[in-house]
Scaffold this active site. Structure first.
Site, mmCIF file in Angstrom:
data_model
loop_
_atom_site.group_PDB
_atom_site.id
_atom_site.type_symbol
_atom_site.label_atom_id
_atom_site.label_comp_id
_atom_site.label_asym_id
_atom_site.label_seq_id
_atom_site.Cartn_x
_atom_site.Cartn_y
_atom_site.Cartn_z
ATOM 1 N N LYS A 3 -17.448 10.968 45.574
ATOM 2 C CA LYS A 3 -18.371 9.818 45.653
ATOM 3 C C LYS A 3 -19.162 9.900 46.958
ATOM 4 C CE LYS A 3 -16.277 7.239 49.047
ATOM 5 N NZ LYS A 3 -16.659 7.613 50.341
ATOM 6 N N VAL A 38 -12.944 18.682 52.424
ATOM 7 C CA VAL A 38 -11.804 17.834 52.818
ATOM 8 C C VAL A 38 -12.161 16.995 54.046
ATOM 9 C CG1 VAL A 38 -9.398 17.905 53.607
ATOM 10 C CG2 VAL A 38 -10.191 19.512 51.868
ATOM 11 N N GLY A 46 -9.539 13.201 48.372
ATOM 12 C CA GLY A 46 -8.125 12.923 48.116
ATOM 13 C C GLY A 46 -7.960 11.807 47.097
ATOM 14 N N ASP A 64 -10.283 3.617 47.895
ATOM 15 C CA ASP A 64 -11.312 4.263 47.067
ATOM 16 C C ASP A 64 -10.794 4.693 45.693
ATOM 17 O OD1 ASP A 64 -13.306 4.084 48.968
ATOM 18 O OD2 ASP A 64 -12.976 6.091 49.768
#
Ligand code: ATP
Length: 311
Positions: free
Chosen positions: A11, A100, A107, A141
């Site tokens: 996102k 990352v 994640g 999230d």
């Protein structure tokens, strides 16, 4: 079904405003979240044991109980112990394509994928609302990552209101490979710097840009959307990390609709009206900056959250 293949999209934040700190010490936010096609690819299958084994092609991703994918599996075990007794453990293989610690919810989307996969493999029959509620335990999230698309997110990010989708737009993302930012660091520093103003800004003023952005999205006014991108966390990340500040300044002059840092950074993105425009901008960045450490991606904005693929 014994095996589940999933696509787990990243996102970007089109809007991120910090309102204040809550009694639970999380920050109260107003955000507009947007899925993009850049995704991790995840395969999950029964392993015939009582273990959960994690594999990932990126050495920056922890392969222990701190991995959100692993925590998602543990959460399901805790909530549904009888199903664990019946079905046992799984192997989780993450093909990591999302950078990352980049502000792209890499994640969180893996965690969301594991919840959906175990719901299917263990025949839990949870609906989307139940899965979103459960996923709040894993991170702010994660509920958005389940359904994806374009959404207003409030609270600590878990209260979602889907809005008009923007899948006609493209984005160029830029991230230095050796550079990551911790989300807790960004919020702690924001609080140090701006904590005295929390909850004090007049609500009419405060929401003007946010309302204008939502209005621009509903009218598909791409130029206005680009102008109204906003991220409060830039106020702490950019002054501290001049390399990211310089990157943003450079990219904002390459002709995109608007340029912003995503989440707690350090990814900088610029919105584009077409793939061709995104490709032109990517070429300019590559040629002018000539930095082999700078990763560039072109991605389409997407209406999708986690997708379960046919086997
Ligand atoms: P967000 O935008 O949700 O704040 P982010 O995109 O900034 O997150 P992540 O890619 O989720 O950041 O990684 C943050 C940290 O989480 C990493 O440094 C890593 O140690 C840890 N982590 C745990 N599980 C995962 C996972 N499945 N993929 C990537 N990082 C993970």
């Amino acid at each position: 079904m014994k095996i589940c293949n999933l696509v787990a999209p990243a996102k970007i934040n089109l809007y991120l405003e910090v309102l204040g700190e809550r009694v639970d010490h999380y920050h109260e936010l107003i955000m507009v979240l947007q899925s993009i096609e850049l995704s991790d690819y995840i395969k999950i299958y029964f392993n015939g044991t009582r273990d959960f084994n994690l594999y990932c092609n990126n050495s920056l991703v922890p392969l222990n109980e701190t991995n959100i994918a692993y925590r998602a599996a543990q959460l399901i075990v805790k909530k549904f112990p009888k199903f664990f007794d019946s079905y046992g453990g799984v192997d989780i293989i993450i093909n990591k394509c999302i950078p990352v610690a980049a502000g792209l919810a890499g994640g969180s989307t893996d965690g969301a994928a594991v919840l959906l996969a175990l719901n299917l493999l263990w025949k839990l029959k949870l609906n989307k609302t139940e899965l979103e509620k459960l996923s709040e335990n894993l991170g702010s999230d994660v509920p958005f990552c389940i359904t994806g698309g374009t959404a207003i997110a409030t609270g600590r990010g878990e209260t979602l209101n889907p809005i008009e989708n923007l899948d006609n737009l493209w984005v160029v993302l830029a991230k230095y490979q050796n550079f990551s930012i911790s989300t807790p660091w960004a919020y702690q520093n924001y609080k140090k710097r701006f904590g005295e103003y929390y909850w004090k800004i007049d609500s009419n003023n405060r929401n003007n840009n946010f309302k204008s952005l939502v209005n621009a999205i509903s009218h598909k006014n791409d130029k206005r959307i680009g102008e109204l991108l906003h991220n409060d966390l830039e106020k702490v990340v950019l002054p501290k990390h001049l390399v990211i500040n310089k990157l943003k300044s450079f990219i904002s002059k390459t002709g995109g609709l608007g340029t912003m840092m995503s989440g707690s950074g350090p990814t900088i993105f610029t919105l584009c009206e077409s793939y061709e425009k995104a490709q032109d901008i990517k070429n300019v960045i590559t040629q002018e900056l000539q930095d082999s450490n700078l990763e560039l991606f072109i991605s389409k904005l997407s209406n999708n959250g986690i997708k379960i693929m046919e086997n």
